[in-house]
Design an enzyme around this catalytic site. Structure first.
Site, PDB file in Angstrom:
ATOM      1  N   ASN A   8       0.870  -1.183   0.000  1.00 23.59           N
ATOM      2  CA  ASN A   8       0.000   0.000   0.000  1.00 23.59           C
ATOM      3  C   ASN A   8       0.906   1.232   0.000  1.00 23.59           C
ATOM      4  OD1 ASN A   8      -1.770   2.096   0.505  1.00 23.59           O
ATOM      5  ND2 ASN A   8      -2.758   1.138   2.261  1.00 23.59           N
ATOM      6  N   ARG A  89      -2.371  -1.668  -3.826  1.00 24.34           N
ATOM      7  CA  ARG A  89      -3.376  -0.620  -3.847  1.00 24.34           C
ATOM      8  C   ARG A  89      -3.028   0.312  -5.012  1.00 24.34           C
ATOM      9  NH1 ARG A  89      -2.692   4.901  -0.812  1.00 24.34           N
ATOM     10  NH2 ARG A  89      -4.611   5.953  -1.413  1.00 24.34           N
ATOM     11  N   HIS A 178      -9.115   6.822  -1.832  1.00 23.43           N
ATOM     12  CA  HIS A 178      -9.190   6.195  -0.500  1.00 23.43           C
ATOM     13  C   HIS A 178     -10.427   5.308  -0.386  1.00 23.43           C
ATOM     14  CE1 HIS A 178      -6.718   9.832   1.062  1.00 23.43           C
ATOM     15  NE2 HIS A 178      -5.903   8.818   0.841  1.00 23.43           N
ATOM     16  N   ARG A 239      -0.715  18.589  -1.023  1.00 25.20           N
ATOM     17  CA  ARG A 239      -1.713  18.906  -2.050  1.00 25.20           C
ATOM     18  C   ARG A 239      -2.586  20.074  -1.602  1.00 25.20           C
ATOM     19  NH1 ARG A 239      -3.717  12.862  -2.704  1.00 25.20           N
ATOM     20  NH2 ARG A 239      -2.079  12.441  -1.183  1.00 25.20           N
ATOM     21  N   ASP A 282       4.354  17.152   7.420  1.00 25.98           N
ATOM     22  CA  ASP A 282       4.036  16.194   8.482  1.00 25.98           C
ATOM     23  C   ASP A 282       3.389  16.914   9.664  1.00 25.98           C
ATOM     24  OD1 ASP A 282       4.509  14.447  10.918  1.00 25.98           O
ATOM     25  OD2 ASP A 282       5.311  13.144   9.358  1.00 25.98           O
ATOM     26  N   GLU A 381      -6.704  -1.049   5.161  1.00 28.99           N
ATOM     27  CA  GLU A 381      -6.791  -1.182   3.717  1.00 28.99           C
ATOM     28  C   GLU A 381      -6.210  -2.508   3.253  1.00 28.99           C
ATOM     29  OE1 GLU A 381      -6.239   3.227   1.929  1.00 28.99           O
ATOM     30  OE2 GLU A 381      -4.755   2.646   3.427  1.00 28.99           O
TER      31      GLU A 381
END
Length: 397
Positions: A8, A89, A178, A239, A282, A381
């Site tokens: 992932n 993924r 997602h 982003r 972060d 996930e």
């Protein structure tokens, strides 16, 4: 039993699991955090024993090399020959891929052509696929798509206010991302609430370096914050989130550019928390910096405000919510951000229990008089991916 290695690869981390299927037994797992940042964190867990080390900066490719070496050294497998399948993924499947698939050369070429729908992700994921094809030669590889969950969005929330002919001819729509996580969270919330999923309205928040919010109405995805590409929605690590589309030609003129690629790259890789703060993408770094840095504090405030704005809109759009779900690196591990978001939603009568929030345990976080439940659910996930891979493998038998 089949040993499946799940990869992932995200925008700032790489998570992995080695799973025995169909028993869904996790043999080994781990995460590489702070990719492409100083002080990359490598975590591994085998048989309940956890290890953590901080190393020099790793990128996605060197991280995969380290994962394969760790699989053997920590006891996940005696040899890489024991790995019988690899699941990846993949963020953007467009309208081409509506469910998990076994990867072939032609399908990998199709993934490359879809890169413009996820410029930070699909090229990286293709690199991971090609690298593992070399490292684990002959092992079948599979793709599980984030966008697949949102194929059923109502048209009124899926398309944009552009000429309808463009929408159909060029397949322009809200693909959402997602999806693997949001689908897992919705199902897990139903289990925790002991109610059928089709009777629930939920707002699921996958908040990490990449962040997205999804409204679930009567158990089905109804609206989601990411759009044609993952750059839209709330601001994220690097982003921008939603911006006025005329910003692109405006900046092209100001920067004397002939094509939009430079601006789009900046919106994807140099904006968001990093661009506003000038410090880091972060959240952990920003909390520390915000004590003395006004721009870091502003970045945190903008992030919270944008999440509150979207959750409030979705709450109205689906006619109220049975539960709000926090997940993702920030959603799961940052009680300060959770508190700030719920405080911003107080007008809706949603209240968080400070003690439960600070403890940060999986489960309910709301007060007894909260109008909606608040659930902290670590997303998985990889488990959802393993089920998708197993589904394709079973069909191929």
């Amino acid at each position: 039993m089949t040993k499946i290695l799940l990869i992932n690869a995200g925008s700032s981390s790489l998570k992995w699991q080695l799973v025995n299927m169909p028993a869904e037994h996790v043999i080994a797992s781990g995460q590489v955090e702070r990719l492409n940042l100083p002080g990359t964190i490598v975590k591994v867990e085998v048989g309940g024993k956890k290890s953590k080390e901080v190393v020099e900066t790793l990128d996605e490719m060197t991280a995969i090399d380290r994962v394969l070496k760790r699989l053997i050294t920590v006891g996940g497998v005696q040899s890489l020959d024991e790995v019988e399948a690899v699941g990846h993924r993949v963020v953007a499947g467009g309208t081409v891929f509506k469910g998990p698939v076994k990867l072939t050369p032609s399908r990998i070429d199709q993934l490359k052509k879809l890169s413009e729908l996820a410029p930070l992700h699909n090229p990286l994921e293709v690199k991971c696929i090609e690298l593992l094809a070399q490292k684990l030669s002959g092992v079948p590889q599979y793709a599980v798509f984030d966008s697949a969950y949102f194929h059923g969005l109502p048209e009124k929330t899926a398309i944009y206010g552009i000429p309808y002919e463009w929408t159909k001819k060029y397949q322009i729509r809200r693909y959402g991302e997602h999806g693997i996580s949001h689908q897992y969270l919705a199902n897990r919330a139903a289990e925790m609430l002991a109610k059928p999923l089709n009777e629930l309205n939920l707002i699921t928040m996958h908040l990490g370096s990449g962040a997205s919010i999804t409204a679930v109405k009567n158990g089905q995805p109804y609206d989601t914050s990411m759009g044609l590409t993952p750059v839209t929605g709330v601001m994220m690590g690097t982003r921008s989130g939603d911006v006025d589309p005329t910003l692109v030609p405006y900046l092209m003129k100001r920067l004397d550019l002939e094509t939009p690629e430079v601006v789009l790259q900046e919106l994807n890789a140099s904006s968001g928390l990093l661009g506003v703060s000038g410090v880091s993408s972060d959240m952990r770094d920003l909390h520390e910096a915000a004590k003395h840095n006004k721009r870091a504090k502003l970045a945190l405030e903008m992030f919270v405000n944008q999440v509150v704005k979207l959750v409030g809109a979705y709450y109205t759009e689906i006619g109220g919510a049975d539960a709000l779900v926090f997940a993702g690196g920030i959603g799961e591990k940052d009680p300060e951000i959770r508190q700030a978001i719920i405080d911003g939603l107080s007008i809706l009568g949603i209240k968080i229990d400070t003690t439960l929030n600070e403890a940060g345990d999986t489960g309910p976080l709301q007060t007894e008089d909260s109008r909606a439940q608040i659930l902290l659910i670590p997303t998985n996930e990889e488990l959802a991916m393993a089920r998708g891979v197993q589904q394709v493998m079973d069909k191929d038998k």
